[in-house]
Design a protein around this motif. Sequence first.
Motif, PDB file in Angstrom:
ATOM      1  N   SER A 251      39.180  35.368  31.137  1.00 53.14           N
ATOM      2  CA  SER A 251      39.561  35.436  32.548  1.00 53.14           C
ATOM      3  C   SER A 251      38.512  36.161  33.381  1.00 53.14           C
ATOM      4  N   LEU A 252      37.890  37.175  32.807  1.00 48.45           N
ATOM      5  CA  LEU A 252      36.885  37.930  33.542  1.00 48.45           C
ATOM      6  C   LEU A 252      35.688  37.067  33.938  1.00 48.45           C
ATOM      7  N   GLU A 253      35.472  35.972  33.230  1.00 50.15           N
ATOM      8  CA  GLU A 253      34.350  35.092  33.548  1.00 50.15           C
ATOM      9  C   GLU A 253      34.496  34.460  34.930  1.00 50.15           C
ATOM     10  N   THR A 254      35.723  34.338  35.408  1.00 49.99           N
ATOM     11  CA  THR A 254      35.956  33.730  36.724  1.00 49.99           C
ATOM     12  C   THR A 254      36.462  34.740  37.743  1.00 49.99           C
ATOM     13  N   LEU A 255      36.435  36.044  37.403  1.00 54.58           N
ATOM     14  CA  LEU A 255      36.989  37.065  38.299  1.00 54.58           C
ATOM     15  C   LEU A 255      36.356  37.026  39.681  1.00 54.58           C
ATOM     16  N   SER A 256      35.038  36.991  39.749  1.00 58.07           N
ATOM     17  CA  SER A 256      34.374  37.061  41.053  1.00 58.07           C
ATOM     18  C   SER A 256      34.705  35.858  41.922  1.00 58.07           C
ATOM     19  N   ILE A 257      34.729  34.677  41.324  1.00 51.50           N
ATOM     20  CA  ILE A 257      35.030  33.464  42.090  1.00 51.50           C
ATOM     21  C   ILE A 257      36.461  33.501  42.606  1.00 51.50           C
ATOM     22  N   ARG A 258      37.394  33.915  41.729  1.00 49.72           N
ATOM     23  CA  ARG A 258      38.800  33.974  42.134  1.00 49.72           C
ATOM     24  C   ARG A 258      39.026  35.023  43.224  1.00 49.72           C
ATOM     25  N   VAL A 259      38.448  36.203  43.031  1.00 45.59           N
ATOM     26  CA  VAL A 259      38.674  37.280  44.003  1.00 45.59           C
ATOM     27  C   VAL A 259      38.061  36.936  45.357  1.00 45.59           C
ATOM     28  N   ASP A 260      36.916  36.275  45.347  1.00 51.95           N
ATOM     29  CA  ASP A 260      36.336  35.809  46.623  1.00 51.95           C
ATOM     30  C   ASP A 260      37.344  34.965  47.396  1.00 51.95           C
ATOM     31  N   ARG A 261      37.964  33.998  46.735  1.00 49.86           N
ATOM     32  CA  ARG A 261      38.918  33.110  47.413  1.00 49.86           C
ATOM     33  C   ARG A 261      40.207  33.856  47.761  1.00 49.86           C
ATOM     34  N   HIS A 262      40.689  34.721  46.860  1.00 56.27           N
ATOM     35  CA  HIS A 262      41.866  35.541  47.168  1.00 56.27           C
ATOM     36  C   HIS A 262      41.653  36.291  48.485  1.00 56.27           C
ATOM     37  N   CYS A 263      40.503  36.939  48.602  1.00 54.40           N
ATOM     38  CA  CYS A 263      40.230  37.773  49.776  1.00 54.40           C
ATOM     39  C   CYS A 263      40.035  36.935  51.030  1.00 54.40           C
ATOM     40  N   GLU A 264      39.380  35.814  50.881  1.00 54.43           N
ATOM     41  CA  GLU A 264      39.203  34.893  52.020  1.00 54.43           C
ATOM     42  C   GLU A 264      40.565  34.454  52.560  1.00 54.43           C
ATOM     43  N   ASN A 265      41.474  34.100  51.655  1.00 52.90           N
ATOM     44  CA  ASN A 265      42.821  33.699  52.071  1.00 52.90           C
ATOM     45  C   ASN A 265      43.600  34.879  52.664  1.00 52.90           C
ATOM     46  N   ALA A 266      43.446  36.065  52.048  1.00 54.40           N
ATOM     47  CA  ALA A 266      44.217  37.234  52.486  1.00 54.40           C
ATOM     48  C   ALA A 266      43.861  37.637  53.917  1.00 54.40           C
ATOM     49  N   VAL A 267      42.597  37.562  54.279  1.00 53.21           N
ATOM     50  CA  VAL A 267      42.192  37.887  55.653  1.00 53.21           C
ATOM     51  C   VAL A 267      42.885  36.954  56.644  1.00 53.21           C
ATOM     52  N   ARG A 268      42.901  35.681  56.321  1.00 48.73           N
ATOM     53  CA  ARG A 268      43.547  34.699  57.202  1.00 48.73           C
ATOM     54  C   ARG A 268      45.042  34.974  57.331  1.00 48.73           C
ATOM     55  N   VAL A 269      45.689  35.288  56.204  1.00 56.82           N
ATOM     56  CA  VAL A 269      47.124  35.593  56.223  1.00 56.82           C
ATOM     57  C   VAL A 269      47.387  36.841  57.049  1.00 56.82           C
ATOM     58  N   ALA A 270      46.577  37.867  56.859  1.00 49.74           N
ATOM     59  CA  ALA A 270      46.757  39.124  57.602  1.00 49.74           C
ATOM     60  C   ALA A 270      46.596  38.898  59.102  1.00 49.74           C
TER      61      ALA A 270
END
Length: 388
Positions: A251-270
Amino acid sequence: MKEKQFETEAIRTQLERTEFLEHTSPLYLTSSFVFEDAEDMRASFSEEKQRNIYSRFTNPNTSEFVDKVCKMEGAEDGYAFATGMAAIFSTFAALLDSGDHIVSARSVFGSTHTMFIKYLPKWNIATSYFNINEPETIESFITPNTKILYAESPTNPGIDIIDLELLGNIAKRHNLILIIDNCFATPYIQQPIKYGAHLVIHSATKLMDGQGRVLGGVTVGNADLIREIYLFARNTGPALSPFNAWTLSKSLETLSIRVDRHCENAVRVAEFLESHPKVNWVKYPFLKSHPQYDIAKKQMKLGGNIVAFEVKGGIDSGRSFLNNIKMCSLSANLGDTRTIVTHPASTTHSSLAEEDRLVVNITDGLVRISVGLEHVDDIIADLKQALN
């Protein structure tokens, strides 16, 4: 060869290949390991040889997972646990003696709070809380018996931010062990060791796995402290299973890619929630309205995937909002690919007295959203219809 980047370390840190030359690390689903002869066995148990003996102690899969997290956090060593709470309890239990004292931010995970006020006092270990919004008071809680300074940042569930550099300086001045729960940020967003933390703890169940599949925890940091934690865990048994370690390492192999998208979505939601007439306030580290926005920008690469907000109308409105959710999940977990909505006052923090909840801003209408990886327009549409 120059030091590798974060994303490369997450992918290329792995066990040595066996004679089968496998591309990805194999699973080592064994409870124990054999010895060549009596002398090999004796030397291994006396630790003259560093090798795997029993999977409660070490296992190739758990070693690979820990090695990755250490490189991500800039830590010397680490130990992996069955859950995040196993990591937290074992870390404190290994390092504290009867009569010791903890100074902690009041805004901590509910089970951590229960450990501080219900279980550690059985061994004459006391905790004093400081208000995360009053960091200037921290030193007033330190006594000659204080051994550990502890905090989460961002906090759960209020999404407050504390200045890690400030904590590091206080810990250094008073010769304290600084422990930071970095679960919400992950090592991709911030590395507390850079600011003076001696140990960093993660519930790997959350964003590290990121897909709601397995439980896990990990503590990394100073090698001498980890040695004490390892010895405690070796004898008490809260070890991470090899299968879960293998899953988490992948799972750690994709952590950076996933967190980038998580944060991109979270800003929009906020931003959407901040403009909605049925919302009193929104807390997200990278919103300029966040009280600790400047601190967040200083120590965090991104704002994380957790958004907290207050629905107008109190506890009934909070429950009504959850009942109207259609796509997002109602769950107590977070950091999943799926967006998860939680109402802390009636669920995760319902055991706290109202006055204790309000001290850390867990109001009756507070809702915590773990923003997932669905298309952000679909996430917002679900939240919008539930609010309306």
